[in-house]
Design a protein around this motif. Structure first.
Motif, short mmCIF file in Angstrom:
data_model
loop_
_atom_site.label_atom_id
_atom_site.label_comp_id
_atom_site.label_asym_id
_atom_site.label_seq_id
_atom_site.Cartn_x
_atom_site.Cartn_y
_atom_site.Cartn_z
N THR A 2 -9.68 2.56 2.41
CA THR A 2 -9.21 1.48 1.55
C THR A 2 -7.99 0.80 2.15
O THR A 2 -7.91 -0.43 2.18
N LEU A 26 -9.02 6.95 0.69
CA LEU A 26 -7.72 6.26 0.75
C LEU A 26 -7.50 5.61 2.11
O LEU A 26 -7.06 4.46 2.19
N ASP A 80 -0.45 4.25 -2.11
CA ASP A 80 -1.62 4.87 -1.49
C ASP A 80 -1.21 5.71 -0.28
O ASP A 80 -1.75 6.80 -0.06
N TYR A 137 0.82 -1.22 0.00
CA TYR A 137 0.00 0.00 0.00
C TYR A 137 0.86 1.26 0.00
O TYR A 137 0.35 2.36 0.26
N ARG A 168 0.34 8.95 -1.47
CA ARG A 168 -0.71 9.87 -1.93
C ARG A 168 -1.45 10.48 -0.75
O ARG A 168 -1.75 11.67 -0.73
#
Length: 144
Positions: free
Chosen positions: A137, A134, A51, A48, A54
């Motif tokens: 997730t 995000l 992610d 991850y 970000r």
């Protein structure tokens, strides 16, 4: 008349030095050196990682935009990033990448916005929604 011939002074060469033969002695042993720990190997990135980078960038953007528009959670974003660094910054390299993403998000808007505008408020709203998605997730997929 023939041209004059120049004589250059001889080049200086020091005479060879001779030393008296000395009995062979072994070279002194070098002083013992303290063993340095091997450099820490960077583990492979977490699945991850992108992610998380970000999310860090979004948090940097929100750290600038939310206080600029006088949002009540304006002071929270740098604290949240610090908590993320403490939880996920397991190596110096990873910590540096996360902080770099945060700074990138912050600086991108610092160059554009000096006052709160409708555009800044819209960007802030979009980043809040994207960041929330995000975070959910990452937590749902990887157990956060």
């Amino acid at each position: 008349m023939p041209p004059p011939q120049y004589q250059f002074p001889p080049q200086y060469q020091p005479p060879p030095q001779r030393r008296a033969p000395q009995p062979h002695r072994p070279a002194p042993a070098p002083p013992p050196q303290k063993a340095e720990p091997a450099p820490r190997v960077e583990p492979p990135p977490a699945p991850y990682e992108n992610d998380l980078l970000r999310l860090s960038e979004i948090m940097g953007s929100l750290a600038l935009l939310r206080p600029l528009c006088a949002a009540p959670d304006g002071a929270e974003w740098s604290k949240r990033m610090q908590a993320l660094l403490e939880a996920e910054g397991t190596t110096p390299g990873r910590r540096e990448r996360l902080a770099g993403a945060y700074n990138k998000g912050y600086q991108a808007y610092a160059l554009t916005y000096r006052i709160c505008t409708a555009s800044a408020q819209e960007a802030s709203s979009r980043y809040l929604a994207e960041g929330e998605q995000l975070a959910r997730t990452i937590a749902a997929r990887y157990g956060g």
